[in-house]
Scaffold this active site. Sequence first.
Site, PDB file in Angstrom:
ATOM      1  N   ARG A  74       0.741  -1.392  -0.130  1.00 29.98           N
ATOM      2  CA  ARG A  74      -0.052   0.084   0.116  1.00 29.98           C
ATOM      3  C   ARG A  74       0.921   1.437  -0.023  1.00 29.98           C
ATOM      4  NH1 ARG A  74      -4.098   0.458   4.513  1.00 29.98           N
ATOM      5  NH2 ARG A  74      -4.342   2.702   4.108  1.00 29.98           N
ATOM      6  N   ASN A 107      -6.230   9.765   6.853  1.00 34.41           N
ATOM      7  CA  ASN A 107      -5.625   9.318   5.690  1.00 34.41           C
ATOM      8  C   ASN A 107      -4.055   8.984   6.141  1.00 34.41           C
ATOM      9  OD1 ASN A 107      -7.534   9.608   4.216  1.00 34.41           O
ATOM     10  ND2 ASN A 107      -7.246  11.100   2.941  1.00 34.41           N
ATOM     11  N   ASP A 109      -1.685   8.441   3.964  1.00 38.90           N
ATOM     12  CA  ASP A 109      -1.031   8.327   2.865  1.00 38.90           C
ATOM     13  C   ASP A 109       0.203   9.656   2.578  1.00 38.90           C
ATOM     14  OD1 ASP A 109      -2.415  10.697   2.038  1.00 38.90           O
ATOM     15  OD2 ASP A 109      -3.871   9.374   0.926  1.00 38.90           O
ATOM     16  N   HIS A 126      -4.839   8.490  12.014  1.00 37.38           N
ATOM     17  CA  HIS A 126      -4.987   6.822  11.769  1.00 37.38           C
ATOM     18  C   HIS A 126      -3.379   6.605  11.526  1.00 37.38           C
ATOM     19  CE1 HIS A 126      -9.331   6.688  10.993  1.00 37.38           C
ATOM     20  NE2 HIS A 126      -9.296   6.818  12.411  1.00 37.38           N
ATOM     21  N   CYS A 134       8.529   0.908  17.450  1.00 35.27           N
ATOM     22  CA  CYS A 134       9.114  -0.034  18.025  1.00 35.27           C
ATOM     23  C   CYS A 134       7.590  -1.140  18.600  1.00 35.27           C
ATOM     24  CB  CYS A 134       9.770  -0.151  19.247  1.00 35.27           C
ATOM     25  SG  CYS A 134      10.274  -1.466  20.299  1.00 35.27           S
TER      26      CYS A 134
END
Length: 273
Positions: A74, A107, A109, A126, A134
């Site tokens: 993705r 988003n 991205d 998000h 970690c």
Amino acid sequence: MSLKPEELLNFIKESGLLVILTGAGMSAESGIPTFRGEEGYWKVGSKHYHPQEMATLSMFSRVPYEVWKWYLYRRETCNQVQPNSGHIVLGEMEKKLKDRFLLITQNVDGLHIRAGNSRKRTYEIHGNINRMRCSEECSRETFPIPVNLQWKDKEREFSREEKNLLVCPLCGKMARPHILWFDECYNELYYKFESSLSAADKLDLLIVIGTTGTTTLPYRIITGVMNRGKPFIVIDPYENDVTELAKQYNKGCHLQHKSGEILPEIYKIMNER
Ligand code: APR
């Protein structure tokens, strides 16, 4: 009766805080699939797993490299595309409005930052697909995923060298994607939970772009704004629960357009007034 968008644009020009809340529809015109559309990420699965399962801590605990493969693939898509005209306009809007502007995005991205929005005024609630942290929480830091870790073929296996890149740079234990998963909770440290709710308490106009509002924080932001009697505009070419809320609310309005088409027009009107 719904407010006319022009009245709202006049209002934001005068004073007050504008908060923009974006979802996957914002990046659709850049070529990134949404989640719940026809070709959405949650509809088109991998050979072995139901797609929504990939976005869980429980799956990562069982098959971490399968989850990594999915995110690296993705990530490749996100990094190959460009911000669209809607992203560019939001970058411009921030430059114009400065501290009267805040962007809350679902988003991962990174396109908003690439289009010129600042890290300071962009809450990535998000996470970010280009970062990792970690898996054992040895620190609170996030790190960039090494740029040379490329993943064009979804199903191929990791080499030992590649696995060695997916470790925490501080303690050497396995790293995980810096993404909020379905079986995890929002928090302030990684996902600006409290800051987002506090912005919802202060804002004077909310513009929601391209989201079905399925996750809890966006839904709380929207309903919080309605409870305070503040106006909100929804931009989405289709109808969903969020557009329905806007239509039923006396200070809400649904602009049934693609964001990349309507945002430049909105910005033009803002600049003319
Ligand atoms: N402009 C504006 N909106 C658009 C466009 C466009 N060009 N194209 C599609 N949309 C709208 C769709 O009509 C839909 O209402 O974008 C919305 C996308 O909804 P979802 O696919 O549900 O994405 P989103 O709401 O961002 O998902 C929320 O769910 O799975 C989690 O973590 C994931 O961040 C994601 C969250």
